[in-house]
Scaffold this motif. Structure first.
Motif, PDB file in Angstrom:
ATOM      1  N   GLN A   3      -3.659   6.236  71.289  1.00  0.00           N
ATOM      2  CA  GLN A   3      -2.440   5.765  70.658  1.00  0.00           C
ATOM      3  C   GLN A   3      -2.494   6.071  69.169  1.00  0.00           C
ATOM      4  O   GLN A   3      -3.540   5.903  68.529  1.00  0.00           O
ATOM      5  N   VAL A   5      -0.434   5.001  65.726  1.00  0.00           N
ATOM      6  CA  VAL A   5       0.539   4.057  65.179  1.00  0.00           C
ATOM      7  C   VAL A   5       0.775   4.407  63.718  1.00  0.00           C
ATOM      8  O   VAL A   5      -0.135   4.329  62.889  1.00  0.00           O
ATOM      9  N   GLU A   6       2.018   4.772  63.434  1.00  0.00           N
ATOM     10  CA  GLU A   6       2.400   5.131  62.080  1.00  0.00           C
ATOM     11  C   GLU A   6       3.058   3.949  61.383  1.00  0.00           C
ATOM     12  O   GLU A   6       3.711   3.123  62.033  1.00  0.00           O
ATOM     13  N   CYS A  22      -1.426   6.428  59.501  1.00  0.00           N
ATOM     14  CA  CYS A  22      -1.418   6.728  60.935  1.00  0.00           C
ATOM     15  C   CYS A  22      -2.800   6.383  61.474  1.00  0.00           C
ATOM     16  O   CYS A  22      -3.788   7.037  61.123  1.00  0.00           O
ATOM     17  N   TYR A  94       5.883  12.752  61.072  1.00  0.00           N
ATOM     18  CA  TYR A  94       5.042  12.584  62.251  1.00  0.00           C
ATOM     19  C   TYR A  94       3.584  12.882  61.898  1.00  0.00           C
ATOM     20  O   TYR A  94       3.305  13.884  61.233  1.00  0.00           O
ATOM     21  N   TYR A 109      -2.464  14.977  69.721  1.00  0.00           N
ATOM     22  CA  TYR A 109      -1.532  13.865  69.875  1.00  0.00           C
ATOM     23  C   TYR A 109      -0.569  13.794  68.684  1.00  0.00           C
ATOM     24  O   TYR A 109      -0.923  14.162  67.558  1.00  0.00           O
ATOM     25  N   TRP A 110       0.627  13.255  68.970  1.00  0.00           N
ATOM     26  CA  TRP A 110       1.645  13.038  67.943  1.00  0.00           C
ATOM     27  C   TRP A 110       1.953  11.554  67.828  1.00  0.00           C
ATOM     28  O   TRP A 110       1.979  10.834  68.837  1.00  0.00           O
ATOM     29  N   GLY A 111       2.218  11.132  66.598  1.00  0.00           N
ATOM     30  CA  GLY A 111       2.713   9.782  66.391  1.00  0.00           C
ATOM     31  C   GLY A 111       4.176   9.693  66.772  1.00  0.00           C
ATOM     32  O   GLY A 111       4.826  10.699  67.089  1.00  0.00           O
ATOM     33  N   GLN A 112       4.705   8.463  66.722  1.00  0.00           N
ATOM     34  CA  GLN A 112       6.082   8.230  67.152  1.00  0.00           C
ATOM     35  C   GLN A 112       7.097   8.620  66.082  1.00  0.00           C
ATOM     36  O   GLN A 112       8.289   8.726  66.359  1.00  0.00           O
ATOM     37  N   GLY A 113       6.634   8.840  64.870  1.00  0.00           N
ATOM     38  CA  GLY A 113       7.523   9.212  63.783  1.00  0.00           C
ATOM     39  C   GLY A 113       7.940   8.015  62.959  1.00  0.00           C
ATOM     40  O   GLY A 113       8.153   6.923  63.496  1.00  0.00           O
ATOM     41  N   THR A 114       8.060   8.233  61.657  1.00  0.00           N
ATOM     42  CA  THR A 114       8.530   7.185  60.758  1.00  0.00           C
ATOM     43  C   THR A 114       9.535   7.808  59.791  1.00  0.00           C
ATOM     44  O   THR A 114       9.308   8.891  59.255  1.00  0.00           O
TER      45      THR A 114
END
Length: 120
Positions: A3, A5-6, A22, A94, A109-114
């Motif tokens: 996981q 988390v940003e 992140c 991201y 992996y990529w974060g969910q974006g902020t």
């Protein structure tokens, strides 16, 4: 599973600063390169900054001298300090992490974006 988390995005006036974080957690044996990308409306996702496992950094020309990427390996976290922000920095940011899992395989992996919004 991993996981990301940003945090740290928001609205800021031109000339202001923000710090993105992140944090990675889960099935992580070793973190390799970590980076930040951004995507503005109607544009392709672009690399903003990246940092290798050894600490080597590279930046896009548009952010050199204004943004600083760093990492804390003990916390599995990558940061992006953004100073002297401009309206053209407005985008969804991201994080991206390349890592080796305990099974020996490499994953990306990529974060969910902020969202970062810079007002003029």
């Amino acid at each position: 599973q991993v996981q990301l988390v940003e945090s740290g995005g928001g609205l800021v006036q031109a000339g202001g600063s923000l710090r993105l974080s992140c944090a990675a957690s889960g099935n992580i044996f070793m973190l390799n390169a970590m980076g930040w990308y951004r995507q503005a409306p109607g544009k392709q996702r672009e690399l903003v900054a990246a940092i290798s496992s050894g600490g080597s950094k590279n930046y896009s020309d548009s952010v050199k001298g204004r943004f600083t990427i760093s990492r804390d390996n003990a916390k599995n976290t990558v940061y992006l300090q953004m100073n002297s922000l401009k309206p053209e920095d407005t985008a969804v940011y991201y994080c991206n992490v390349a890592l080796k899992a305990w099974n020996g395989y490499g994953y990306d992996y990529w974060g969910q974006g902020t969202q970062v919004t810079v007002s003029s």
